[in-house]
Design a protein around this motif. Structure first.
Motif, PDB file in Angstrom:
ATOM      1  N   ALA A  68     -35.384  -8.143  24.473  1.00 44.00           N
ATOM      2  CA  ALA A  68     -36.057  -6.886  24.814  1.00 44.00           C
ATOM      3  C   ALA A  68     -35.730  -5.791  23.805  1.00 44.00           C
ATOM      4  O   ALA A  68     -36.615  -5.042  23.361  1.00 44.00           O
ATOM      5  N   TYR A  69     -34.465  -5.700  23.405  1.00 37.90           N
ATOM      6  CA  TYR A  69     -34.093  -4.673  22.434  1.00 37.90           C
ATOM      7  C   TYR A  69     -34.641  -4.989  21.049  1.00 37.90           C
ATOM      8  O   TYR A  69     -35.115  -4.101  20.333  1.00 37.90           O
ATOM      9  N   GLU A 111     -38.700  -3.204  23.191  1.00 42.74           N
ATOM     10  CA  GLU A 111     -39.232  -3.028  24.537  1.00 42.74           C
ATOM     11  C   GLU A 111     -38.217  -2.449  25.508  1.00 42.74           C
ATOM     12  O   GLU A 111     -38.531  -2.214  26.678  1.00 42.74           O
ATOM     13  N   ASN A 161     -28.889   1.189  22.393  1.00 43.19           N
ATOM     14  CA  ASN A 161     -29.796   0.514  21.474  1.00 43.19           C
ATOM     15  C   ASN A 161     -29.131   0.299  20.109  1.00 43.19           C
ATOM     16  O   ASN A 161     -29.561   0.813  19.082  1.00 43.19           O
ATOM     17  N   LYS A 178     -37.283  -6.582  20.300  1.00 41.94           N
ATOM     18  CA  LYS A 178     -38.735  -6.396  20.279  1.00 41.94           C
ATOM     19  C   LYS A 178     -39.129  -4.930  20.449  1.00 41.94           C
ATOM     20  O   LYS A 178     -40.316  -4.598  20.436  1.00 41.94           O
TER      21      LYS A 178
END
Length: 306
Positions: A160-161, A165, A202, A163
């Motif tokens: 997720a990170y 998202e 992130n 990408k």
């Protein structure tokens, strides 16, 4: 030449351990063919042929591999488990060599070693010396806040990170029942679980673990300098853990120790208000995972005691 089998070398921790050991001429890395990873007989044969098996698996799969090793009796290899499965299990040495005097020797001599969790490493590094020194009582109500790079969150979080998202920052584990709590309680010698609030940022790797303290509410009524002195005494001479002066900037970068097996401890204080903040900084993939595993493996192979 020691034969080492990394069971689960396709995951983040396994890949990191393999990379760290790749240039070691005293070690032969043994692999299992991808199509045989779930073949119990094939895995049992490999376990019987190696000196140490490093488990980088989900808990259930780690317990299955340990059961296969049990079937081998005296022919079983020594085991270093990076999962959560055996961190508070009887008969397993806890793989934090700096925990207390004699812990490095306990890891060196153990047949089975449990690699600590990343958050737990930071929390225990801060708390255990202060509990042992009588500056924090085991029954104190404690809060632990922490932020980690996303690489510690598993396959779905990493994807997720990477990408784009995922959010820039998020709290998680809000059931307040994190898997690292049992080992924090056991090895920090606490009477009950602290309130633990983990979060993820992130950035791929890096970690800060912080514990706020109201000094006046502690039974021992310590000063911040007493806390710092006790921590410095505990880690005097340690290779990978050191107590650092609080930076004048009043800021800490969680990425500063990335790529190392080091852990830094800071004590921030406001003496007039009788407030202190304990902070541990580490790489969640270093001292919080693969770096610690390589340090423990080194001890198990009697190459050095640190």
């Amino acid at each position: 030449m020691a034969k080492i089998f990394i069971d689960g070398d396709a995951g983040t921790t396994g890949l990191e351990i393999r990379d760290k050991l790749a240039g070691d001429k005293t070690i032969e890395l043994v692999s299992i063919a991808p199509e045989l990873r779930k073949d119990a007989a094939a895995k049992r044969d490999i376990l019987a042929s190696v000196d140490v098996a490093i488990l980088c698996l989900p808990d259930a799969a780690a317990m299955e591999t340990v059961a296969l090793a049990d079937e081998l009796g005296e022919a079983a290899p020594r085991i270093l488990d990076a999962s959560t499965a055996h961190r508070v299990a009887p008969g397993w040495a806890y793989g934090f060599p700096e925990l207390a005097p004699g812990q490095a020797a306990a890891v060196r001599d153990a047949r089975r070693v449990a690699n600590p969790g990343c958050y737990a490493t930071g929390a225990i590094a801060l708390l255990r010396p202060l509990v042992d020194a009588g500056l924090i009582e085991p029954q104190e109500a404690l809060t632990i806040n922490a932020v980690s790079g996303y690489s510690g969150g598993g396959k779905q979080m990493i994807e997720a990170y990477e990408k784009g998202e995922a959010p820039a920052f998020e709290l998680y584990g809000l059931s307040l029942e994190h898997k690292h709590l049992p080992e924090i309680v056991a090895y920090a010698r606490l009477a009950s679980p602290p309130l633990f609030a983990p979060s993820v940022g992130n950035f791929r790797q890096g970690m800060l673990v912080s514990i706020p303290l109201s000094l006046e509410s502690l039974a021992a009524r310590p000063r911040a300098v007493d806390l710092e002195a006790a921590l410095a005494r505990h880690y005097a001479g340690a290779t990978h853990v050191r107590v650092m002066p609080a930076p004048k900037s009043g800021r800490l970068d969680p990425l500063a120790l990335n790529g190392t097996n080091d852990l830094e401890i800071f004590v921030f204080a406001h003496e007039e208000r009788r407030h202190a903040l304990l902070v541990a900084r580490l790489d969640n993939l270093g001292k919080g995972a693969s770096g610690a595993a390589v340090q423990n493996l080194s001890l198990m192979l009697s190459e050095r005691v640190s």
